[in-house]
Every structure is written in C-alpha cells, then in structure tokens.
Design a protein around this motif. Sequence first.
Motif, short mmCIF file in Angstrom:
data_model
loop_
_atom_site.label_atom_id
_atom_site.label_comp_id
_atom_site.label_asym_id
_atom_site.label_seq_id
_atom_site.Cartn_x
_atom_site.Cartn_y
_atom_site.Cartn_z
N GLY A 91 41.19 33.24 31.40
CA GLY A 91 42.16 34.01 32.19
C GLY A 91 41.62 35.37 32.58
O GLY A 91 41.84 35.84 33.70
N LEU A 92 40.90 36.03 31.67
CA LEU A 92 40.31 37.34 32.00
C LEU A 92 39.23 37.21 33.07
O LEU A 92 39.11 38.07 33.94
CB LEU A 92 39.75 37.99 30.74
CG LEU A 92 40.80 38.49 29.74
CD1 LEU A 92 40.12 39.03 28.49
CD2 LEU A 92 41.68 39.55 30.36
N VAL A 93 38.45 36.14 33.01
CA VAL A 93 37.43 35.92 34.05
C VAL A 93 38.11 35.71 35.41
O VAL A 93 37.68 36.27 36.43
CB VAL A 93 36.53 34.73 33.67
CG1 VAL A 93 35.69 34.28 34.86
CG2 VAL A 93 35.64 35.10 32.51
N LEU A 94 39.17 34.90 35.42
CA LEU A 94 39.89 34.68 36.67
C LEU A 94 40.52 35.97 37.19
O LEU A 94 40.50 36.24 38.39
CB LEU A 94 40.96 33.61 36.48
CG LEU A 94 40.45 32.17 36.32
CD1 LEU A 94 41.61 31.24 36.03
CD2 LEU A 94 39.72 31.73 37.56
N LEU A 95 41.06 36.77 36.28
CA LEU A 95 41.66 38.04 36.69
C LEU A 95 40.61 38.98 37.27
O LEU A 95 40.83 39.62 38.30
CB LEU A 95 42.36 38.70 35.50
CG LEU A 95 43.05 40.02 35.76
CD1 LEU A 95 44.21 39.82 36.73
CD2 LEU A 95 43.54 40.63 34.47
N THR A 96 39.45 39.03 36.63
CA THR A 96 38.37 39.88 37.14
C THR A 96 37.91 39.39 38.52
O THR A 96 37.69 40.20 39.42
CB THR A 96 37.19 39.86 36.15
OG1 THR A 96 37.67 40.23 34.86
CG2 THR A 96 36.10 40.81 36.58
N SER A 97 37.79 38.09 38.69
CA SER A 97 37.38 37.55 40.00
C SER A 97 38.43 37.86 41.06
O SER A 97 38.08 38.20 42.20
CB SER A 97 37.19 36.04 39.90
OG SER A 97 36.21 35.73 38.95
N PHE A 98 39.70 37.75 40.70
CA PHE A 98 40.77 38.05 41.65
C PHE A 98 40.73 39.52 42.06
O PHE A 98 40.88 39.85 43.24
CB PHE A 98 42.13 37.71 41.03
CG PHE A 98 43.29 38.08 41.88
CD1 PHE A 98 43.61 37.34 43.00
CD2 PHE A 98 44.06 39.19 41.57
CE1 PHE A 98 44.68 37.69 43.81
CE2 PHE A 98 45.13 39.54 42.36
CZ PHE A 98 45.45 38.79 43.49
#
Length: 151
Positions: A91-98
């Motif tokens: 989830g943190l990786v997806l948030l950073t990518s977003f």
Amino acid sequence: MNNHRTTARETTAVQVHIPSPYPTAAPAPVMPVQPNAVPAVASVVLPDGRVVTGYAIEPTRPEPVAAKPAVSCTAVNVAIGGAGFLAVCGGLVLLTSFIAALTAFISQLIILAAVIFGGWIAVQLFSTRGHQGGTTVNIRKAVIKRNHFHS
C-alpha cells in the motif's frame, strides 16, 4: 426518684421490616417418563452360587483429548503478521507511486499553461493587425495638459 436521663436514642421507636418472599409458581410435578429403550438387565453368578441381577452400569468414559492442530498457533500468527506487513508495504508503494504520478501531472499542467499563455503573449506582440486601425501616439512629442494629449 429516678435519676436516669432519657436520650433521644432511647425514645425513638425502632421499626423492623421483615421482607416477605414473593409467591412463586408451584414447581411442575415430576412425571414418570418411559425410557426410549429398555436397559439391559445383567445377571452375575457369585462363587457361592447366589445370582445377583441388576441393570448394567456403563463405565464413565473420559472426554476425548482435543486433537492438537497440525500447525502451531505461533506459526499461524507469524504468517498472518507477515501477510499484513506485506500488505502495508504494498500500500505504501502504491501511495508513493500515486503521489509521484500526481506531481508529474500537476507539473505538466503548469508547463502547458505556461506554453499557452506564452504563445498568446507572443501572438499579441508579433501580430501586425494590432496597429492597422489604431492611432499611434509619439509620447516624446506629446504634451500632457489636464489629462488630455495635445500634439
């Protein structure tokens, strides 16, 4: 003469309240019930020849021991915790990518606005149509008198 003095405690009457029980419903009468199956009658012959007859009593059986799980609870808890940790990291990786994609999108919008606004300014400066119908005033020769230009 009585020299005994009466105190307030001695003169007050004491009231004793005895609780009375609520009347309860009469217990249901015990009705004899026929068993579903007739128990087996056992006869035992004693060594001296006497015969004792009675119902067979089944010995009490101990409760079965709960089967031990194939996997320990600690291993299950560690696996669930690891899965949760991986979910949080994903989830943190997806948030950073977003956030990175949103930042790039906003910067592209700013660049697009600058290009459009700069193009509009360039068209205004370099177009020849702006001076055809207007009046050109030479400021160096003009005399300003009471907010009117006189040449």
